[in-house]
Write a protein that holds these residues in place. Sequence first.
Motif, PDB file in Angstrom:
ATOM      1  N   ARG A  88      -5.008   1.648  -2.582  1.00 17.08           N
ATOM      2  CA  ARG A  88      -5.871   0.560  -2.075  1.00 17.08           C
ATOM      3  C   ARG A  88      -6.801   0.046  -3.168  1.00 17.08           C
ATOM      4  O   ARG A  88      -7.013  -1.167  -3.300  1.00 17.08           O
ATOM      5  N   GLY A  89      -7.356   0.962  -3.982  1.00 20.06           N
ATOM      6  CA  GLY A  89      -8.227   0.540  -5.083  1.00 20.06           C
ATOM      7  C   GLY A  89      -7.481  -0.312  -6.093  1.00 20.06           C
ATOM      8  O   GLY A  89      -7.986  -1.342  -6.551  1.00 20.06           O
ATOM      9  N   ARG A  90      -6.297   0.124  -6.442  1.00 18.55           N
ATOM     10  CA  ARG A  90      -5.478  -0.627  -7.408  1.00 18.55           C
ATOM     11  C   ARG A  90      -5.160  -2.021  -6.878  1.00 18.55           C
ATOM     12  O   ARG A  90      -5.270  -3.024  -7.587  1.00 18.55           O
ATOM     13  N   LEU A  91      -4.725  -2.088  -5.635  1.00 22.22           N
ATOM     14  CA  LEU A  91      -4.350  -3.373  -5.054  1.00 22.22           C
ATOM     15  C   LEU A  91      -5.558  -4.297  -4.934  1.00 22.22           C
ATOM     16  O   LEU A  91      -5.443  -5.504  -5.161  1.00 22.22           O
ATOM     17  N   GLN A  92      -6.706  -3.736  -4.610  1.00 27.66           N
ATOM     18  CA  GLN A  92      -7.915  -4.548  -4.519  1.00 27.66           C
ATOM     19  C   GLN A  92      -8.296  -5.093  -5.900  1.00 27.66           C
ATOM     20  O   GLN A  92      -8.626  -6.271  -6.040  1.00 27.66           O
ATOM     21  N   ARG A  93      -8.229  -4.247  -6.926  1.00 23.78           N
ATOM     22  CA  ARG A  93      -8.532  -4.712  -8.292  1.00 23.78           C
ATOM     23  C   ARG A  93      -7.546  -5.784  -8.729  1.00 23.78           C
ATOM     24  O   ARG A  93      -7.936  -6.787  -9.344  1.00 23.78           O
ATOM     25  N   ASP A  94      -6.272  -5.596  -8.418  1.00 20.27           N
ATOM     26  CA  ASP A  94      -5.262  -6.594  -8.774  1.00 20.27           C
ATOM     27  C   ASP A  94      -5.545  -7.926  -8.088  1.00 20.27           C
ATOM     28  O   ASP A  94      -5.427  -8.989  -8.696  1.00 20.27           O
ATOM     29  N   GLN A  95      -5.921  -7.844  -6.810  1.00 23.77           N
ATOM     30  CA  GLN A  95      -6.213  -9.065  -6.054  1.00 23.77           C
ATOM     31  C   GLN A  95      -7.449  -9.767  -6.622  1.00 23.77           C
ATOM     32  O   GLN A  95      -7.450 -10.985  -6.794  1.00 23.77           O
ATOM     33  N   GLU A  96      -8.481  -9.000  -6.933  1.00 25.95           N
ATOM     34  CA  GLU A  96      -9.695  -9.590  -7.512  1.00 25.95           C
ATOM     35  C   GLU A  96      -9.398 -10.211  -8.870  1.00 25.95           C
ATOM     36  O   GLU A  96      -9.897 -11.272  -9.199  1.00 25.95           O
ATOM     37  N   GLU A 125      -5.808   6.119  -1.228  1.00 23.21           N
ATOM     38  CA  GLU A 125      -7.071   5.573  -1.718  1.00 23.21           C
ATOM     39  C   GLU A 125      -6.891   4.962  -3.106  1.00 23.21           C
ATOM     40  O   GLU A 125      -7.383   3.865  -3.384  1.00 23.21           O
ATOM     41  N   THR A 172       0.833  -1.203   0.000  1.00 24.10           N
ATOM     42  CA  THR A 172       0.000   0.000   0.000  1.00 24.10           C
ATOM     43  C   THR A 172       0.866   1.250   0.000  1.00 24.10           C
ATOM     44  O   THR A 172       0.623   2.188  -0.776  1.00 24.10           O
TER      45      THR A 172
END
Length: 142
Positions: A126-134, A123, A54
């Motif tokens: 966090r959005g980028r990392l969440q999209r990458d994880q999904e 922010e 992050t």
Amino acid sequence: MSKKSNLENLDSQSEKALNRGISDILSNPEKIAEILNAFPAKLSANADKIPFTTQITAAYYALRDPNTSIKVKATLAAAIAYFILPVDLFPDLLAGFGFTDDFAVLLLVLRRLGPAITPAHYELARGRLQRDQESAQGTQST
């Protein structure tokens, strides 16, 4: 050598590496574009191995921000370059130690720049990392 002196040595070495990087980038600002281009692949390859995704991703977004001054961009670029370059104090392949020096450099930058990396940058990170994880989870289930 004591644990405290090891940490002091790492901090000193990280400070020297960061300062060299800042000077280099200020002399060659075109390197910022190279760093921005190389970062996503390095992050994707190592996101599950590092505890500071992050923070480093927020630094990446601060580097991309047109409102960030060139001096701050040079500092951020130096820290990110240290993360993406294959040569550093500890090879990244050494489990438990490989990213220690990368994190030390990032911590120095966070101490120096604090507010330059804004809540909006975090922010975005966090959005980028969440999209990458999904995306990675979707790839694994197919």
